[in-house]
Design a protein around this motif. Structure first.
Motif, PDB file in Angstrom:
ATOM      1  N   UNK A   1       0.833  -1.198   0.000  1.00 32.39           N
ATOM      2  CA  UNK A   1       0.000   0.000   0.000  1.00 32.39           C
ATOM      3  C   UNK A   1       0.874   1.258   0.000  1.00 32.39           C
ATOM      4  N   UNK A   2       0.298   2.365  -0.424  1.00 29.27           N
ATOM      5  CA  UNK A   2       1.034   3.631  -0.432  1.00 29.27           C
ATOM      6  C   UNK A   2       1.383   4.071   0.982  1.00 29.27           C
ATOM      7  N   UNK A   3       0.510   3.742   1.960  1.00 28.39           N
ATOM      8  CA  UNK A   3       0.758   4.141   3.336  1.00 28.39           C
ATOM      9  C   UNK A   3       1.984   3.479   3.934  1.00 28.39           C
ATOM     10  N   UNK A   4       2.280   2.263   3.512  1.00 25.44           N
ATOM     11  CA  UNK A   4       3.450   1.553   4.030  1.00 25.44           C
ATOM     12  C   UNK A   4       4.711   1.899   3.272  1.00 25.44           C
ATOM     13  N   UNK A   5       4.589   2.119   1.956  1.00 28.55           N
ATOM     14  CA  UNK A   5       5.785   2.290   1.129  1.00 28.55           C
ATOM     15  C   UNK A   5       6.225   3.745   0.999  1.00 28.55           C
ATOM     16  N   UNK A   6       5.291   4.659   0.857  1.00 27.84           N
ATOM     17  CA  UNK A   6       5.616   6.051   0.545  1.00 27.84           C
ATOM     18  C   UNK A   6       5.563   6.905   1.804  1.00 27.84           C
ATOM     19  N   UNK A   7       6.673   7.519   2.180  1.00 28.52           N
ATOM     20  CA  UNK A   7       6.773   8.218   3.452  1.00 28.52           C
ATOM     21  C   UNK A   7       6.779   9.744   3.327  1.00 28.52           C
ATOM     22  N   UNK A   8       7.466  10.283   2.336  1.00 30.86           N
ATOM     23  CA  UNK A   8       7.545  11.730   2.170  1.00 30.86           C
ATOM     24  C   UNK A   8       7.499  12.070   0.687  1.00 30.86           C
ATOM     25  N   UNK A   9       7.212  13.338   0.415  1.00 31.63           N
ATOM     26  CA  UNK A   9       7.097  13.779  -0.970  1.00 31.63           C
ATOM     27  C   UNK A   9       7.781  15.132  -1.152  1.00 31.63           C
ATOM     28  N   UNK A  10       8.563  15.246  -2.205  1.00 28.22           N
ATOM     29  CA  UNK A  10       9.223  16.511  -2.541  1.00 28.22           C
ATOM     30  C   UNK A  10       8.954  16.834  -4.009  1.00 28.22           C
ATOM     31  N   UNK A  11       8.880  18.118  -4.322  1.00 31.60           N
ATOM     32  CA  UNK A  11       8.696  18.524  -5.711  1.00 31.60           C
ATOM     33  C   UNK A  11       9.525  19.770  -5.988  1.00 31.60           C
ATOM     34  N   UNK A  12       9.879  19.960  -7.231  1.00 30.95           N
ATOM     35  CA  UNK A  12      10.643  21.130  -7.631  1.00 30.95           C
ATOM     36  C   UNK A  12      10.549  21.302  -9.134  1.00 30.95           C
ATOM     37  N   UNK A  13      11.105  22.390  -9.633  1.00 30.00           N
ATOM     38  CA  UNK A  13      11.040  22.647 -11.056  1.00 30.00           C
ATOM     39  C   UNK A  13      12.198  23.523 -11.509  1.00 30.00           C
ATOM     40  N   UNK A  14      12.500  23.413 -12.797  1.00 30.07           N
ATOM     41  CA  UNK A  14      13.410  24.321 -13.469  1.00 30.07           C
ATOM     42  C   UNK A  14      12.630  24.951 -14.627  1.00 30.07           C
TER      43      UNK A  14
END
Length: 207
Positions: free
Chosen positions: A39-52
């Motif tokens: 599940x996403x709750x077990x595998x995915x802990x944090x999220x970051x985003x950025x752009x150029x």
């Protein structure tokens, strides 16, 4: 078992004799039919985003222990799936497509065919550690989207996403796009005097 590639003439004749060739239906198989991995709750802990000026970057920081478990069940390249159109984006774990990791409208247009996805690692300093400078290396999923020529430059918002909607069961990216278009066309109701029952009824209609 040793076996020649199928384009080898001898192997092709052998496969035809054994009737081992299958005719596949056109189109992409539905990800909903994929076996559940995690599940996403077990595998995915944090999220970051950025752009150029030219690219959009997403990074999903993963749980090492859960990733190790998942790799025991399927190759790492089969864990995640991406659906991307010019203005909409969806990231999900295969076998759990109805619970997307990311889902929303992009702040501009991208070139879907140039999307890159890679499971990698990165090192960062541990915040609040008693020994200054202590670092940790974590697994991550890195995604790069290429901005379309008419969307180059800095976007005001990289990905517009409604957390309440993402937390509801979702269909395909095409379903989400159609619902977004419908929402934009229909005026929002006056919810000032709504009760809890009214809110519940609206959520049922979106499910």
């Amino acid at each position: 078992q040793r076996k020649a590639f199928h384009w080898n003439p001898a192997q092709r004749e052998k496969d035809l004799e054994n009737n081992s060739w299958l005719e596949l239906q056109p189109g992409r198989p539905s990800d909903i039919k994929d076996p559940f991995i995690t599940s996403r709750g077990r595998l995915c802990k944090e999220f970051e985003s950025g752009q150029t000026e030219e690219y959009i970057h997403f990074r999903v920081i993963l749980s090492q222990s859960t990733l190790d478990e998942a790799i025991q069940r399927t190759p790492v390249y089969n864990i995640f799936g991406i659906d991307c159109s010019e203005q909409y984006f969806k990231l999900f774990i295969r076998g759990d497509e109805s619970s997307p990791v990311l889902l929303g409208r992009l702040g501009g247009k991208v070139v879907p065919d140039n999307t890159l996805m890679e499971v990698s690692t990165f090192t960062r300093e541990v915040e609040g550690h008693r020994v200054a400078g202590t670092t940790e290396t974590l697994p991550c999923l890195d995604i790069t989207l290429v901005k379309a020529d008419d969307s180059l430059g800095e976007w005001e918002e990289v990905l517009s996403s409604d957390p309440n909607m993402v937390n509801q069961p979702q269909g395909s990216l095409e379903d989400f796009q159609r619902e977004e278009v419908r929402r934009q066309r229909e005026p929002s109701p006056d919810r000032e005097d709504w009760t809890a029952e009214d809110w519940a009824e609206e959520q049922k209609a979106f499910a």
